[in-house]
Write a protein that holds these residues in place. Structure first.
Motif, PDB file in Angstrom:
ATOM      1  N   ARG A 164       0.817  -1.475  -0.039  1.00 44.08           N
ATOM      2  CA  ARG A 164      -0.182  -0.417   0.041  1.00 44.08           C
ATOM      3  C   ARG A 164       1.192   1.323  -0.752  1.00 44.08           C
ATOM      4  O   ARG A 164       0.253   2.568  -0.491  1.00 44.08           O
ATOM      5  CB  ARG A 164      -0.957  -0.189   1.229  1.00 44.08           C
ATOM      6  CG  ARG A 164      -1.791  -1.529   1.063  1.00 44.08           C
ATOM      7  CD  ARG A 164      -2.814  -1.469   2.550  1.00 44.08           C
ATOM      8  NE  ARG A 164      -3.553  -0.075   2.747  1.00 44.08           N
ATOM      9  CZ  ARG A 164      -3.891  -0.247   4.159  1.00 44.08           C
ATOM     10  NH1 ARG A 164      -3.626  -0.268   4.626  1.00 44.08           N
ATOM     11  NH2 ARG A 164      -4.560   1.393   4.470  1.00 44.08           N
ATOM     12  N   GLU A 167       4.254   6.822   0.532  1.00 45.24           N
ATOM     13  CA  GLU A 167       4.044   8.231  -0.620  1.00 45.24           C
ATOM     14  C   GLU A 167       2.324   8.524  -0.248  1.00 45.24           C
ATOM     15  O   GLU A 167       1.214   8.581  -1.370  1.00 45.24           O
ATOM     16  CB  GLU A 167       4.609   7.405  -1.624  1.00 45.24           C
ATOM     17  CG  GLU A 167       5.387   6.691  -1.861  1.00 45.24           C
ATOM     18  CD  GLU A 167       6.083   5.668  -3.441  1.00 45.24           C
ATOM     19  OE1 GLU A 167       5.446   5.808  -3.878  1.00 45.24           O
ATOM     20  OE2 GLU A 167       7.077   5.533  -2.617  1.00 45.24           O
ATOM     21  N   ASN A 168       1.745   7.672   0.216  1.00 43.19           N
ATOM     22  CA  ASN A 168       0.636   8.120   0.880  1.00 43.19           C
ATOM     23  C   ASN A 168      -0.295   8.304   1.534  1.00 43.19           C
ATOM     24  O   ASN A 168      -1.248   7.291   2.465  1.00 43.19           O
ATOM     25  CB  ASN A 168      -0.166   6.052   0.047  1.00 43.19           C
ATOM     26  CG  ASN A 168      -2.099   6.373  -0.031  1.00 43.19           C
ATOM     27  OD1 ASN A 168      -2.405   7.163  -0.044  1.00 43.19           O
ATOM     28  ND2 ASN A 168      -2.414   5.309  -1.194  1.00 43.19           N
ATOM     29  N   GLU A 192      -3.661   9.750   2.752  1.00 48.42           N
ATOM     30  CA  GLU A 192      -4.409   8.923   2.963  1.00 48.42           C
ATOM     31  C   GLU A 192      -4.263   7.354   4.166  1.00 48.42           C
ATOM     32  O   GLU A 192      -5.141   7.248   4.560  1.00 48.42           O
ATOM     33  CB  GLU A 192      -5.455   8.865   1.913  1.00 48.42           C
ATOM     34  CG  GLU A 192      -7.340   8.793   1.969  1.00 48.42           C
ATOM     35  CD  GLU A 192      -8.027   9.182   0.400  1.00 48.42           C
ATOM     36  OE1 GLU A 192      -9.126   8.437   0.381  1.00 48.42           O
ATOM     37  OE2 GLU A 192      -7.604   9.725  -0.005  1.00 48.42           O
TER      38      GLU A 192
END
Ligand SMILES: NC(=O)c1ccc[n+]([C@@H]2O[C@H](COP(=O)([O-])OP(=O)(O)OC[C@H]3O[C@@H](n4cnc5c(N)ncnc54)[C@H](O)[C@@H]3O)[C@@H](O)[C@H]2O)c1
Length: 255
Positions: free
Chosen positions: A200, A204-205, A207
């Protein structure tokens, strides 16, 4: 006196994350450590960190999915230190994709079972063979919360970790009267390269990162050291009446 003075500890997956923290924790408590990992570059770096604590240690390159390579780790441990008092099996992989069961790439599915389940079985099998010869020992397998509940779009990982828990419980019963204890640790999100750079890509994400954080009631991820501490306790005499347990280390997630 340090808690694992003169003890011999084997840690798989020792080159990174939870395995690295566990190897260092054993060394701080006086153990001689066998570090095994598929990644010799990182593994040798951790070896230097362990040796810097003043401890005798070796690194053995090994793909746990390959029977002969796991045997080689056990043989190297015996050649160098004569016995294996405790073993913590941390080596494992996460899937690289998020897909429902009917769309999951077959090769990836099989590979996760090969490494996480069959590889862990090789480790446990040969560790137990050695522990029977020497009159006892203590094994911990780092499973996952995905070994306790299903994980959508991550079925091979969840299946492999449910398998690890089944292996641990069965082996615990089989050797309960032979001075061998075996337990599993089932962490939720722990801040390691596997979760930050893995499937996942939490690094870098933002959320997905927040989601992973919120899953724990403590509203934070666990640290590798917090899993290592549980592994050392399960390997110590302080948990002498516990075997076959699959312990969530989850910041209250399953409360
Ligand atoms: N990080 C988490 O959130 C989390 C949660 C639950 C369970 N786990 C489990 O904890 C264990 C350790 O993971 P981590 O988070 O420290 O990840 P990590 O990627 O930091 O470390 C895993 C280590 O295992 C090694 N490895 C991978 N495949 C191998 C193989 N075939 N043979 C030998 N070594 C191999 C890697 O080289 C690496 O050093 C894994 O079994 C993982 O499934 C992690």
């Amino acid at each position: 006196m340090k808690k694992f003075e003169n003890k011999i500890a084997l840690v798989t997956g020792a080159a990174s994350g939870i395995g690295r923290a566990t190897a260092l924790a054993f060394a701080k408590e006086g153990a001689k450590v066998i570090l095994a990992d598929i990644n010799p570059e990182f593994g040798n770096h951790v070896l230097e960190e362990v040796k810097a604590l003043g401890n005798d240690a070796i690194f053995v390159a090994c793909n746990i999915g390959k029977r002969v390579e796991v045997l080689h780790v056990i043989e190297s441990a015996i050649q160098n230190f004569g016995r294996i008092d405790v073993a913590v099996n941390c080596a494992g992989i996460a899937g690289t994709v998020s897909k429902p069961v009917h769309e999951y790439p077959e090769e990836d599915w099989i590979n996760q079972i090969q490494i996480n389940l069959i590889g862990t079985w090789y480790c446990v099998k040969f560790q137990i063979e050695q522990m029977l010869k020497q009159g006892g020992g203590n094994i911990v397998c780092v499973s996952s919360a995905a070994g306790l509940v299903g994980q959508p779009e991550n079925s091979p990982y969840a299946a492999s970790k449910h398998g690890v828990n089944g292996l641990v419980k069965s082996a615990a019963i089989e050797y309960a009267t032979q001075n061998i204890r075996i337990n599993a640790i089932c962490p939720t999100a722990i801040e390691t390269p596997m979760i930050m750079q893995g499937r996942r890509k939490l690094a870098e994400n933002p959320e997905a990162l927040q989601q992973a954080i919120n899953f724990q009631r403590m509203k934070r991820m666990g640290q590798p050291q917090e899993v290592a501490d549980v592994a050392l306790w399960l390997c110590s005499q302080k948990s002498s009446f516990i075997t076959g347990h699959c312990m969530a280390v989850d910041g209250g997630a399953f409360a």
